[in-house]
Design an enzyme around this catalytic site. Structure first.
Site, PDB file in Angstrom:
ATOM      1  N   CYS A 134       1.250  -1.150   0.483  1.00  0.00           N
ATOM      2  CA  CYS A 134       0.192  -0.041  -0.611  1.00  0.00           C
ATOM      3  C   CYS A 134       1.154   1.209  -0.202  1.00  0.00           C
ATOM      4  O   CYS A 134       1.498   1.749   1.156  1.00  0.00           O
ATOM      5  CB  CYS A 134      -0.935   0.277   0.955  1.00  0.00           C
ATOM      6  N   CYS A 137      -0.138   4.155   2.142  1.00  0.00           N
ATOM      7  CA  CYS A 137      -0.275   3.867   4.163  1.00  0.00           C
ATOM      8  C   CYS A 137       1.230   4.313   3.796  1.00  0.00           C
ATOM      9  O   CYS A 137       1.644   5.001   4.763  1.00  0.00           O
ATOM     10  CB  CYS A 137      -0.357   2.634   3.674  1.00  0.00           C
ATOM     11  N   ASP A 138       2.333   3.154   3.425  1.00  0.00           N
ATOM     12  CA  ASP A 138       3.273   3.768   4.014  1.00  0.00           C
ATOM     13  C   ASP A 138       4.611   3.999   2.876  1.00  0.00           C
ATOM     14  O   ASP A 138       6.121   4.239   3.505  1.00  0.00           O
ATOM     15  CB  ASP A 138       3.642   2.174   3.549  1.00  0.00           C
TER      16      ASP A 138
END
Ligand code: NDP
Length: 312
Positions: A134, A137-138
């Protein structure tokens, strides 16, 4: 035994948010945590894009907080999972992993989706230490670093473009000699100065002391000019598709060609009265914690309306 008024299957942001709303509506919801309590989000570390946490929040902490919030309003969280569904009659029935069969007036399916992985042992070894599925997300953790994205579809191109806005260099590792992504998306990637596409290339492993420091790659595997080499990278992002966790329900409710549960436009309402689908299991497009939470909220509101209409 009295049927459960609102069974919530899944414990990601959609499931817990449904639990909060259903609990507050007095539905005494039961949440089945499933195999991965807290859902997909717990495969990441810090969540920085969920509104309300200016400094970011540890993913486990956030999911723990959501759980507590649901419990505070009367949701019962059980560490069980569904093994079978029978939606042929009302109340609906589901079988649990301990063999129990429970009857339910409404069911909110919030079983999420699972990112596909290549199946390499190193993906597990470095999960959270340089391996992610992701970018949204990261990606932030790879500012000014070098990363590789695996995949040649729209998701991979989108993730590569997103990461290129943060990282110094992005490799896109594509197993075919062409991109499967839409023309516009592919062109954006091919013309991006920070993105280098490695066609006909597969990742065979990762290396690094505790964290990812590079990937083992093979070019034109099986061909006479096959070449194996190592590529120094700080992070590997998998973008080879997601699989919605809908298999158990596909016999009873409509799923699309990729397995996502079909709902009425913009709502969690399925064609079966009292059965709702929230979060990533019904969302091929946004797949964010906040959008999943929002659909969990909608599902609980719909479940409450349905129960009232039915006098249940
Ligand atoms: P896709 O199935 O479209 O693409 C998956 C990619 O991963 C393909 O390039 C595939 O290669 C590759 N792949 C699969 N398995 C492996 C493997 N084991 N090793 C290496 N590579 C692998 O999935 P997406 O998630 O990209 O897209 C899903 C759907 O969502 C699509 O319909 C897409 O158009 C849509 N989408 C639309 C967006 C938009 O419009 N903004 C954004 C994101 C997704 P190969 O080609 O060889 O099969």
């Amino acid at each position: 035994m009295e049927p459960i008024r609102c069974l919530i299957i899944g414990s990601g942001p959609a499931g817990y948010t449904a639990g909060i709303y259903a609990g507050r509506a007095g539905l005494k919801p039961v949440i089945l945590e499933g195999l991965q309590p807290g859902g997909q989000l717990t495969t990441t570390t810090i969540v920085e894009n969920f509104p309300g946490y200016p400094e970011g929040v540890d993913a486990f902490q956030m999911m723990g907080d959501l759980r507590q919030q649901a419990e505070r309003f009367g949701a019962e969280v059980r560490s069980q999972m569904v093994t079978k569904a029978d939606f042929s009659q009302r109340p609906y029935r589901v079988e649990l992993d301990n063999g129990d069969i429970v009857a339910c007036h409404t069911i909110i399916i919030a079983t999420g989706a699972s990112a596909k992985y290549l199946g390499l042992a190193d993906e597990t070894k470095y999960q959270g230490s340089g391996v992610s599925a992701c970018a949204t997300c990261d990606g932030f953790f790879y500012r000014k670093k070098t990363v590789a994205v695996v995949g040649g579809g729209d998701t991979a191109c989108e993730e590569a473009t997103y990461l290129a806005g943060l990282a110094e260099k992005v490799y896109l590792v594509v197993r075919k000699p062409f991109l499967r992504a839409s023309e516009a998306m592919a062109q954006r990637v091919l013309s991006h100065e920070k993105i280098e596409v490695l066609f006909e290339t597969n990742v065979t492993g990762l290396y690094g002391d505790g964290v990812v420091e590079g990937a083992h790659l093979v070019w034109r595997k099986g061909e006479t000019d096959e070449k194996n080499y190592d590529l120094p990278i700080d992070g590997l992002f998998l973008a080879i598709g997601h699989k919605p966790n809908s298999d158990l329900f596909a016999e009873w409710i409509e799923v699309d060609a990729e397995g996502y549960i079909v709902t009425k436009d913009g709502t969690p309402v399925t064609a079966l009265p009292g059965i709702f689908a929230a979060g990533d299991v019904a969302d091929n497009r946004y797949r964010q914690a906040i959008t999943a939470a929002a659909s969990g909220c909608k599902a609980a509101i719909e479940a409450n309306h349905y129960l009232k209409e039915q006098g249940l």
